[in-house]
Design an enzyme around this catalytic site. Sequence first.
Site, short mmCIF file in Angstrom:
data_model
loop_
_atom_site.label_atom_id
_atom_site.label_comp_id
_atom_site.label_asym_id
_atom_site.label_seq_id
_atom_site.Cartn_x
_atom_site.Cartn_y
_atom_site.Cartn_z
N HIS A 96 -1.50 5.75 8.27
CA HIS A 96 -0.25 5.93 9.01
C HIS A 96 0.65 7.01 8.39
CE1 HIS A 96 -1.54 2.59 11.30
NE2 HIS A 96 -1.36 1.71 10.34
N CYS A 140 -3.26 -3.37 12.09
CA CYS A 140 -2.57 -4.50 12.71
C CYS A 140 -3.26 -4.95 14.00
CB CYS A 140 -1.11 -4.13 13.00
SG CYS A 140 -0.92 -2.65 14.00
#
Length: 457
Positions: free
Chosen positions: A10, A42
């Site tokens: 990320h 996630c």
Amino acid sequence: MKIAVIGCTHAGTAAITNILSMYPEAEIDVFEKNDNVSFLSCGIALYVGGVVKDSDGLFYASVEGFEEQGVRMHMEHVVTDCDTNNKTLAAKNLKTSETKKYQYDKLIITSGSWPVTPPIPGSDLENVQLCKNFHHANEIIERSQAAKNIVVVGAGYIGIELVEAFEQAGKQVTLIDSESRILNRYLDEEFTSPIEKTLAEKGVSLALDQTVSSFQGKDGKVSQVITDESSYDADLVIMCIGFRPNTALFTGQVDMLDNGAIIVDEYMQTSKKDVFAAGDCCAVAYNPTEKPAYVPLATNAVRMGTLAAYNLVMPRLAHQGTQGTSGLKIHQHNLAATGLTETAAAAAGLRLGSALLEDTYRPEFMPENTMLRLKVVYEMDTHRIVGAQVISEGDFTQAMNTLSVAIQNKMTIEQMAMTDFFFQPHYNKPWNYLNQVCIKAMKQIEEKQIGQQKAVS
């Protein structure tokens, strides 16, 4: 300007994307140990549970896309040495075992985190799995097909989501955690107990307040999980204990917290000039306590990666800190939290108060309605809001984004109590539930003050 980026999930992806638009003349070398970038971990439970059918949807950038823009992507490369004084690094190609040296002008460390792996006897048995990256997700899906008894170790967000996914797939699931409650880092007891009740009703075995002591196996494959209290049959074990910063390479070169999280300033600059860091490898300014903390969330990572790019040449845009805001959906429960729980605030040494609201969100005359449970935690001395939680069968999770802004801006319960929110019977009451819970907190303070005055007189 030569820029080296270590890691590309990320924070790394966000940094590279912004560097490309802000510094088109820059030469960018990216070193990533995996064969993919930007994986949304996630989404692992959704992928395992079959909600996400196409795994491509768990990626929002690609190696090919970056290469087309001129980025030198060194995939399946591990950085084995980094000299931040002389601005050089060495990276090993995992496919060829060749190691090469590289120079840079600016370094961005986005090396992320890695699952906590205690030295539990039997951890090397087949079907004892970690849960972090895309390959882990594929292995879990493949191995779970034939598994009947699945044990998840760790009752954090990922662990709870996996428990739900396996239970819905018809597996016999056991959840083990050394704490007495699930999700204890994120929620107080009033919010975890309804989820525990639902999981138990769905047939999940909750082995809480237990510590795994060993894994036992047959023919090299796990068959039982042994705790300090009992034993559980297991064809597959998923380890979800938590994460630690992946920063050993930089020990002694940049300032860190005791757990290895790199300390950065508000511009993502480390203690070493021209060395920036972002994401799960870092500590972040935590507004509820006004101290650095380790809060490994994708939202923090993308912000920090973006800021590392913005401030690469000169300080331009400061980080505003984080509240660690997060949300989760488990069966019918929609829950979210921001800032400190009451338990965590007490552990942080804050003198605190809290108010709990349980009410319908619409006026009683509306034919359809839903109950919600909402809590705010605040400092007694300043009345500053430092945390909040919500749970309901309706979706009121966005309320935590509102309270996250409140914490970031150091709002008091009085200010939130009188904040202007619209009223429309389809959506809320004349006093919005955010107003209501803070009005309740105000009344509690007033009652306590009156009681103290009477005691003195």
